[in-house]
Design a protein around this motif. Structure first.
Motif, PDB file in Angstrom:
ATOM      1  N   ILE A  27      90.848   2.278  13.413  1.00  0.00           N
ATOM      2  CA  ILE A  27      90.716   1.546  14.543  1.00  0.00           C
ATOM      3  C   ILE A  27      89.391   1.076  14.796  1.00  0.00           C
ATOM      4  CG2 ILE A  27      91.376   1.179  16.844  1.00  0.00           C
ATOM      5  CD1 ILE A  27      93.952   2.826  16.128  1.00  0.00           C
ATOM      6  N   ASN A  28      88.328   2.127  15.026  1.00  0.00           N
ATOM      7  CA  ASN A  28      87.219   2.080  15.592  1.00  0.00           C
ATOM      8  C   ASN A  28      86.336   1.159  14.555  1.00  0.00           C
ATOM      9  OD1 ASN A  28      84.616   3.124  17.326  1.00  0.00           O
ATOM     10  ND2 ASN A  28      84.131   3.049  15.298  1.00  0.00           N
ATOM     11  N   ASP A  29      86.623   1.523  13.391  1.00  0.00           N
ATOM     12  CA  ASP A  29      85.685   0.539  12.250  1.00  0.00           C
ATOM     13  C   ASP A  29      86.040  -1.253  12.218  1.00  0.00           C
ATOM     14  OD1 ASP A  29      84.148   2.430  11.553  1.00  0.00           O
ATOM     15  OD2 ASP A  29      84.881   2.876   9.755  1.00  0.00           O
ATOM     16  N   THR A  30      87.471  -1.140  12.623  1.00  0.00           N
ATOM     17  CA  THR A  30      87.929  -2.520  12.561  1.00  0.00           C
ATOM     18  C   THR A  30      87.415  -3.197  13.675  1.00  0.00           C
ATOM     19  OG1 THR A  30      89.964  -1.586  11.470  1.00  0.00           O
ATOM     20  CG2 THR A  30      90.325  -4.103  12.671  1.00  0.00           C
ATOM     21  N   ILE A  31      87.622  -2.628  14.592  1.00  0.00           N
ATOM     22  CA  ILE A  31      86.775  -3.365  16.068  1.00  0.00           C
ATOM     23  C   ILE A  31      85.536  -3.648  15.885  1.00  0.00           C
ATOM     24  CG2 ILE A  31      86.319  -2.974  18.339  1.00  0.00           C
ATOM     25  CD1 ILE A  31      88.767  -1.238  18.773  1.00  0.00           C
ATOM     26  N   HIS A  32      84.716  -2.590  15.321  1.00  0.00           N
ATOM     27  CA  HIS A  32      83.419  -2.808  15.015  1.00  0.00           C
ATOM     28  C   HIS A  32      82.998  -3.971  14.068  1.00  0.00           C
ATOM     29  CE1 HIS A  32      78.995  -2.180  14.278  1.00  0.00           C
ATOM     30  NE2 HIS A  32      79.241  -2.075  12.872  1.00  0.00           N
ATOM     31  N   ILE A  33      83.924  -3.970  12.879  1.00  0.00           N
ATOM     32  CA  ILE A  33      83.738  -5.209  11.751  1.00  0.00           C
ATOM     33  C   ILE A  33      83.933  -6.634  12.516  1.00  0.00           C
ATOM     34  CG2 ILE A  33      84.732  -6.103   9.942  1.00  0.00           C
ATOM     35  CD1 ILE A  33      84.396  -3.834   8.315  1.00  0.00           C
ATOM     36  N   VAL A  34      85.101  -6.705  13.304  1.00  0.00           N
ATOM     37  CA  VAL A  34      85.461  -7.798  14.074  1.00  0.00           C
ATOM     38  C   VAL A  34      84.361  -8.396  14.918  1.00  0.00           C
ATOM     39  CG1 VAL A  34      87.058  -8.738  15.601  1.00  0.00           C
ATOM     40  CG2 VAL A  34      87.969  -7.480  13.861  1.00  0.00           C
ATOM     41  N   SER A  35      83.929  -7.471  15.590  1.00  0.00           N
ATOM     42  CA  SER A  35      82.801  -7.984  16.658  1.00  0.00           C
ATOM     43  C   SER A  35      81.562  -8.466  15.985  1.00  0.00           C
ATOM     44  CB  SER A  35      82.366  -6.641  17.788  1.00  0.00           C
ATOM     45  OG  SER A  35      81.936  -5.747  17.264  1.00  0.00           O
ATOM     46  N   SER A  36      81.416  -7.568  14.756  1.00  0.00           N
ATOM     47  CA  SER A  36      80.194  -7.746  14.097  1.00  0.00           C
ATOM     48  C   SER A  36      80.343  -9.111  13.509  1.00  0.00           C
ATOM     49  CB  SER A  36      80.017  -6.601  13.108  1.00  0.00           C
ATOM     50  OG  SER A  36      79.591  -5.339  13.736  1.00  0.00           O
ATOM     51  N   VAL A  37      81.563  -9.404  12.850  1.00  0.00           N
ATOM     52  CA  VAL A  37      81.705 -10.906  12.274  1.00  0.00           C
ATOM     53  C   VAL A  37      81.671 -11.826  13.043  1.00  0.00           C
ATOM     54  CG1 VAL A  37      83.263 -12.180  10.962  1.00  0.00           C
ATOM     55  CG2 VAL A  37      82.947  -9.703  10.301  1.00  0.00           C
ATOM     56  N   LEU A  38      82.224 -11.652  14.239  1.00  0.00           N
ATOM     57  CA  LEU A  38      82.072 -12.699  15.248  1.00  0.00           C
ATOM     58  C   LEU A  38      80.597 -13.153  15.378  1.00  0.00           C
ATOM     59  CD1 LEU A  38      84.874 -11.834  17.547  1.00  0.00           C
ATOM     60  CD2 LEU A  38      84.755 -13.859  16.256  1.00  0.00           C
ATOM     61  N   THR A  39      79.702 -11.973  15.829  1.00  0.00           N
ATOM     62  CA  THR A  39      78.463 -12.368  16.167  1.00  0.00           C
ATOM     63  C   THR A  39      77.555 -12.941  14.773  1.00  0.00           C
ATOM     64  OG1 THR A  39      78.523 -10.280  17.590  1.00  0.00           O
ATOM     65  CG2 THR A  39      76.361 -10.874  16.689  1.00  0.00           C
ATOM     66  N   PHE A  40      77.960 -12.280  13.683  1.00  0.00           N
ATOM     67  CA  PHE A  40      77.372 -12.893  12.660  1.00  0.00           C
ATOM     68  C   PHE A  40      77.605 -14.479  12.447  1.00  0.00           C
ATOM     69  CE2 PHE A  40      78.363 -14.442   8.074  1.00  0.00           C
ATOM     70  CZ  PHE A  40      77.354 -14.563   7.542  1.00  0.00           C
ATOM     71  N   LEU A  41      79.034 -14.914  12.476  1.00  0.00           N
ATOM     72  CA  LEU A  41      79.175 -16.384  12.578  1.00  0.00           C
ATOM     73  C   LEU A  41      78.605 -17.239  13.532  1.00  0.00           C
ATOM     74  CD1 LEU A  41      83.205 -16.172  12.023  1.00  0.00           C
ATOM     75  CD2 LEU A  41      81.350 -16.616  10.301  1.00  0.00           C
ATOM     76  N   THR A  42      78.380 -16.501  14.709  1.00  0.00           N
ATOM     77  CA  THR A  42      77.469 -17.267  15.921  1.00  0.00           C
ATOM     78  C   THR A  42      76.078 -17.598  15.530  1.00  0.00           C
ATOM     79  OG1 THR A  42      77.235 -15.336  17.080  1.00  0.00           O
ATOM     80  CG2 THR A  42      78.984 -16.398  17.877  1.00  0.00           C
ATOM     81  N   LEU A  43      75.479 -16.431  14.812  1.00  0.00           N
ATOM     82  CA  LEU A  43      73.992 -16.307  14.373  1.00  0.00           C
ATOM     83  C   LEU A  43      73.899 -17.428  13.228  1.00  0.00           C
ATOM     84  CD1 LEU A  43      73.182 -12.745  14.644  1.00  0.00           C
ATOM     85  CD2 LEU A  43      72.391 -14.511  16.056  1.00  0.00           C
TER      86      LEU A  43
END
Length: 312
Positions: free
Chosen positions: A55-71
């Motif tokens: 669950i922790n890694d899933t939340i981390h990847i979701v937030s990281s992918v969202l940040t990546f897409l905005t960048l």
């Protein structure tokens, strides 16, 4: 022409990241569904902690992918949206290492205190261990965000910025704080994993009975050490970015993409994949799940084609 090339470059990067992201989410969803539907996993502290890790890694990847897409799109968002992304991404990054330490200690307790297991390590009370880990890991980014703030009010809706940690917290004291927290957490977790591995290794040499289970626990702790090394790849990002910048003429967006793909996405993708398929019980249920799904798809196809005897 250069704008067109940059546009297609962004499209290609997104098309590379999204499939990995979707496969990871599907795999995690399958394992969590297996955990929820089989009592043997819910009654074992080790699997409950592993579910926390998923669950922790899933939340981390979701937030990281969202940040990546905005960048990738160079989208500037209000501070109201960037700060929660920063908290979630940084907190879950720290929490991964803490959960790995807890999983190693769980193996240590299971080997050395099989009949007198402390109450906090029982499956129905392991949340007493997991909850403080989540709290501690999210305290670090909160402290980092408020370090050096002069108390001036900022309009969180009108203040737009790139959702990047180094943009929001760019002062030298923030960099020093991040270095201190990362080195401290990884050093503590590394010592815990090394300690449990050495103690279990020594116990393996002493015991004449049940050597198989002790040896299995030793290999599990060794796997946690490997997972920690995968997380440590995140620390090589500044060195990697510097070397790429010195020896190539790559654009900043390309370096950000390679950095994200190699040091954020791949390690988080491999960690649960390796652990899930290494575990014998979990591997058996994953295989049965895929076999069951494939049989259902075949029966559904035959029914639609009127070829199955029960569908005639």
């Amino acid at each position: 022409a250069s704008d067109l090339i940059k546009f297609f470059s962004v499209i290609i990067k997104v098309c590379v990241v999204i499939p990995f992201f979707c496969v990871f989410l599907c795999f995690v969803a399958i394992m969590l569904q297996i955990f929820a539907s089989h009592r043997q996993f819910l009654d074992t502290s080790r699997y409950i902690l592993f579910a926390h890790l998923l669950i922790n890694d899933t939340i981390h990847i979701v937030s990281s992918v969202l940040t990546f897409l905005t960048l990738m799109g160079q989208v500037k968002l209000p501070l109201l949206f960037c700060v929660p992304l920063f908290f979630v991404s940084t907190g879950t990054f720290q929490n991964t290492t803490l959960i790995l330490a807890a999983m190693s200690l769980e193996r240590y307790v299971a080997i050395f205190y099989p009949l007198q297991c402390p109450n906090s390590w029982r499956s129905d009370r392991v949340w007493i261990i997991a909850l403080p880990l989540w709290i501690i890991s999210f305290i670090f980014p909160i402290i980092e965000y408020f370090i050096g703030k002069d108390g001036q009010s900022v309009d969180v809706l009108s203040t737009n910025m790139l959702c990047k940690n180094t943009v929001m917290n760019s002062s030298p004291i923030h960099e020093l704080y991040r270095l201190f927290v990362n080195v401290l957490s990884f050093a503590v977790v590394g010592v815990i994993i090394l300690f449990t591995y050495v103690r279990i290794l020594m116990e393996t040499r002493k015991m004449r009975q049940d050597r198989a289970s002790v040896s299995k626990a030793m290999h599990t702790v060794l796997l946690h050490g490997f997972q920690l090394l995968l997380c440590l790849l995140g620390f090589t990002q500044p060195i990697f970015i510097t070397l790429i910048g010195l020896h190539t003429n790559w654009l900043g967006e390309d370096i950000v993409f390679l950095n994200f793909f190699c040091f954020i996405l791949i390690p988080r993708f491999l960690s649960p994949l390796i652990y899930g398929f290494r575990d014998q019980s979990l591997r058996k249920h994953i295989r049965n799940w895929f076999l069951c799904c494939s049989k259902k798809e075949i029966c559904l196809f035959l029914c639609r084609s009127r070829l199955h005897p029960f569908c005639l």
